[in-house]
Design a protein around this motif. Structure first.
Motif, mmCIF file in Angstrom:
data_model
loop_
_atom_site.group_PDB
_atom_site.id
_atom_site.type_symbol
_atom_site.label_atom_id
_atom_site.label_comp_id
_atom_site.label_asym_id
_atom_site.label_seq_id
_atom_site.Cartn_x
_atom_site.Cartn_y
_atom_site.Cartn_z
ATOM 1 N N LYS A 45 0.808 -1.225 0.000
ATOM 2 C CA LYS A 45 0.000 0.000 0.000
ATOM 3 C C LYS A 45 0.836 1.267 0.000
ATOM 4 O O LYS A 45 0.367 2.324 -0.416
ATOM 5 C CB LYS A 45 -0.995 -0.014 1.156
ATOM 6 N N GLN A 48 1.073 3.424 -3.328
ATOM 7 C CA GLN A 48 -0.103 4.047 -3.946
ATOM 8 C C GLN A 48 0.242 5.296 -4.758
ATOM 9 O O GLN A 48 -0.193 5.416 -5.909
ATOM 10 C CB GLN A 48 -1.162 4.361 -2.897
ATOM 11 N N GLU A 72 -2.186 -4.272 -6.358
ATOM 12 C CA GLU A 72 -2.115 -2.834 -6.084
ATOM 13 C C GLU A 72 -2.265 -2.005 -7.358
ATOM 14 O O GLU A 72 -2.723 -0.863 -7.307
ATOM 15 C CB GLU A 72 -0.810 -2.477 -5.363
#
Length: 192
Positions: A45, A48, A72
């Motif tokens: 994460k 991002q 992702e």
């Protein structure tokens, strides 16, 4: 480390623990030499900002070059900016994609344009702007971690085959589109 195990793998090293937006120019330069780029598996994460910026810049710089997004790559992107892309979400990633784009499964086709969504599961669903295809070669184990990575790799391989042979083969034996590449990857992954 991976190069020591398999010297035939093409590697570009970055001096960081994970991908960041400042790596994008290097990766875009690297990407120009390949028929397709696959992004997403195992990124985490914290990537991002990288994923969002990379997919947008990639699609602007290479509007005709295919892109495959998994994990992702799907969670952190937006259909509004994508071109010639296959997304391979699991059910949770798919719901997140719909939420992020303010869509439902019924309205998804409105934003697909020339993109394809391969919703992986025991029964895969392949969404295009015009059609929804179903692949039934899967088994319940297809939802186990890691099998989606294999599926995304197979799809990218079929896309590369499409790009290579679609341009060079005069008989066009291999000239199929992104939807067919997604269907072929889903079928083969399930069969295996």
């Amino acid at each position: 480390a991976i190069k020591a195990l398999a010297p035939d793998i093409v590697v570009t090293e970055i001096k960081d623990d994970f991908f960041k937006p400042q790596h994008i120019p290097l990766l875009l330069k690297f990407a120009q030499h390949f028929d397709v780029v696959l992004v997403g598996m195992g990124l985490g994460k914290e990537t991002q900002p990288f994923v969002k910026a990379f997919t947008e810049k990639y699609c602007k710089k290479f509007p005709k070059k295919p892109l495959v997004l998994d994990a992702e790559g799907v969670k952190f992107t937006n259909l509004y900016i994508l071109k010639n892309t296959i997304l391979t979400p699991n059910q949770n990633e798919f719901q997140l994609l719909l939420t992020n784009c303010h869509l439902s499964e019924k309205t998804l086709h409105q934003l697909l344009y020339n993109n394809v969504v391969l919703l992986k599961g025991q029964q895969d669903l392949i969404f295009t702007k015009e059609e929804i295809y179903s692949n039934r070669t899967g088994v319940p184990r297809m939802t186990v971690a890691g099998t989606g990575d294999i599926l995304a790799g197979l799809v990218a391989g079929f896309v590369a085959l499409t790009v290579k042979h679609g341009k060079q083969n005069k008989k066009k034996k291999f000239n199929f589109n992104l939807a067919q590449a997604a269907c072929a990857g889903a079928y083969l992954a399930g069969k295996i």
